[in-house]
Write a protein that holds these residues in place. Structure first.
Motif, mmCIF file in Angstrom:
data_model
loop_
_atom_site.group_PDB
_atom_site.id
_atom_site.type_symbol
_atom_site.label_atom_id
_atom_site.label_comp_id
_atom_site.label_asym_id
_atom_site.label_seq_id
_atom_site.Cartn_x
_atom_site.Cartn_y
_atom_site.Cartn_z
ATOM 1 N N ARG A 114 0.833 -1.199 0.000
ATOM 2 C CA ARG A 114 0.000 0.000 0.000
ATOM 3 C C ARG A 114 0.866 1.246 0.000
ATOM 4 O O ARG A 114 1.919 1.282 0.626
ATOM 5 C CB ARG A 114 -0.915 0.014 1.242
ATOM 6 C CG ARG A 114 -1.732 1.287 1.400
ATOM 7 C CD ARG A 114 -2.615 1.252 2.642
ATOM 8 N NE ARG A 114 -3.801 0.445 2.409
ATOM 9 C CZ ARG A 114 -4.034 -0.717 2.982
ATOM 10 N NH1 ARG A 114 -3.152 -1.228 3.832
ATOM 11 N NH2 ARG A 114 -5.132 -1.398 2.723
ATOM 12 N N GLN B 14 -2.076 -0.749 -3.621
ATOM 13 C CA GLN B 14 -3.296 -0.121 -3.118
ATOM 14 C C GLN B 14 -2.956 1.296 -2.673
ATOM 15 O O GLN B 14 -2.042 1.506 -1.872
ATOM 16 C CB GLN B 14 -3.866 -0.932 -1.957
ATOM 17 C CG GLN B 14 -5.240 -0.468 -1.524
ATOM 18 C CD GLN B 14 -5.855 -1.399 -0.496
ATOM 19 O OE1 GLN B 14 -5.410 -2.533 -0.333
ATOM 20 N NE2 GLN B 14 -6.862 -0.917 0.209
ATOM 21 N N ASP C 286 -9.103 4.189 -1.957
ATOM 22 C CA ASP C 286 -8.093 3.201 -2.290
ATOM 23 C C ASP C 286 -8.247 2.835 -3.753
ATOM 24 O O ASP C 286 -9.345 2.539 -4.218
ATOM 25 C CB ASP C 286 -8.253 1.937 -1.441
ATOM 26 C CG ASP C 286 -7.781 2.153 -0.009
ATOM 27 O OD1 ASP C 286 -7.081 3.149 0.209
ATOM 28 O OD2 ASP C 286 -8.109 1.328 0.855
ATOM 29 N N LEU D 69 -6.926 -2.949 -6.832
ATOM 30 C CA LEU D 69 -5.841 -3.886 -7.079
ATOM 31 C C LEU D 69 -6.202 -4.784 -8.250
ATOM 32 O O LEU D 69 -7.256 -5.390 -8.270
ATOM 33 C CB LEU D 69 -5.604 -4.762 -5.846
ATOM 34 C CG LEU D 69 -5.070 -4.080 -4.594
ATOM 35 C CD1 LEU D 69 -4.999 -5.100 -3.474
ATOM 36 C CD2 LEU D 69 -3.707 -3.509 -4.849
ATOM 37 N N LEU E 21 -12.049 -5.055 -4.261
ATOM 38 C CA LEU E 21 -11.359 -3.779 -4.409
ATOM 39 C C LEU E 21 -11.667 -3.130 -5.742
ATOM 40 O O LEU E 21 -11.681 -1.922 -5.868
ATOM 41 C CB LEU E 21 -9.855 -3.984 -4.254
ATOM 42 C CG LEU E 21 -9.370 -4.092 -2.811
ATOM 43 C CD1 LEU E 21 -7.898 -4.447 -2.799
ATOM 44 C CD2 LEU E 21 -9.612 -2.813 -2.066
#
Length: 324
Positions: free
Chosen positions: A228, A254, A282, A285, A300
């Protein structure tokens, strides 16, 4: 202020600090970032400085590293917002490693009241920020003190990390690109950062927008190892930073973006109390990564990618996968 006076002041600031963001330059010379960008281009054409994404550095900045006193005055609002958001990814009772840097120092100030936390660090500044936190255990590496950033480096630091295993590492650096990952200007610092990464199940990079697209000599964390990135909102006109963020997301990183306005920066500037839960988004991914729960990629992908908004008008938020 005339253009010549502005440019002289800009040049003096860059010479004094090694690197300065456009936001900071605009604030000091009391003009717009558009005007400052023109001045920076003119100074670059004369060979007096080099442009970087969102800022300016001295010529030869590829190998130059500013000392702590200079770094501590750069992008302070951005670092505060990043630290506030990054603290949300730390839970009670965890064991983590925190590397050296001014942004990680800000993070440490916000971790002082996380019960049962164990922090392993090679940074004297991180240790100092947690010195009086009676519910946090601080473990310092060995090594040789590097005075420019108050960090322990060398074989002693690296050997003390052998056999260590923690949930995640929080690291900063001098530059971040999708092609090469996180990098720094000092070989010894890079080597210790790599040892910190080896000890962690997940890697969280803290980097403000001025570091996006900047590449320095020594790679510390390849892009495919970064779980991340916690960063701030790039200026609207900074297309290159936005492009770099999207490139990092395309490679599976992320992205958590902290706001530096009233909502993103409210409270906690001094690190007191529990970090405020910030609004963040975010970036999706493409697939499973180190430390990611298998099968979570599709969830995600329903989140907002840079700039996308929910039907209700608010930016979509994705909870940390560990909490889902």
């Amino acid at each position: 202020m005339f253009a010549a006076e502005r440019r002289q002041l800009i040049l003096e600031m860059v010479r004094a600090n090694g690197a300065v963001s456009l936001r900071e330059l605009a604030r000091v010379v009391q003009t717009s970032e558009v005007t400052v960008r023109r001045d920076v281009r003119a100074l670059e054409a004369e060979g007096l400085l080099d442009r970087r994404h969102g800022g300016a550095v001295l010529p030869g900045g590829f190998t130059r590293e500013s000392g702590f006193p200079q770094k501590s005055h750069l992008a302070t609002a951005e670092k505060t917002a990043i630290a506030d958001l990054a603290a949300n990814f730390v839970e009670e009772g965890e064991a983590i490693v925190v590397g050296a840097g001014t942004t990680t120092q800000e993070l440490a100030r916000r971790l002082a009241r996380v019960p049962g936390l164990t922090v392993v660090t090679n940074s004297l500044l991180v240790a100092q920020a947690l010195a009086h936190a009676n519910r946090v255990e601080v473990v310092m590496t060995g090594g040789t003190l590097r005075g420019s950033n108050y960090a322990l480096v060398g074989s002693g630091a690296e050997q003390s990390l052998q056999g260590l295993r923690v949930s995640r590492a929080f690291l900063s650096g001098s530059g971040l690109t999708a092609e090469r990952g996180l990098s720094t200007s000092n070989m010894l610092s890079a080597s210790v950062d790599r040892a910190l990464v080896q000890a962690a199940a997940e890697v969280v990079v803290l980097a403000d927008h001025t570091k996006l697209g900047t590449d320095t000599m020594f790679q510390t964390v390849p892009t495919d190892v970064i779980t991340r990135l916690v960063t701030d909102e790039p200026p609207a006109h900074d297309d290159r930073a936005a492009t770099e963020l999207q490139a990092l997301a395309d490679q599976g990183v992320q992205i958590a973006v902290a706001g530096t306005g009233a909502s993103g920066n409210a409270g906690n500037a001094g690190g007191e109390g529990t970090p405020a839960r910030q609004q963040r988004r975010d970036v999706a991914l493409p697939g499973p990564r180190r430390g990611q729960i298998p099968g979570a990629g599709s969830a995600l992908r329903t989140a907002a990618v840079l700039g996308e908004q929910t039907p209700g008008g608010e930016r979509a938020r994705v909870a940390d996968l560990r909490r889902r």
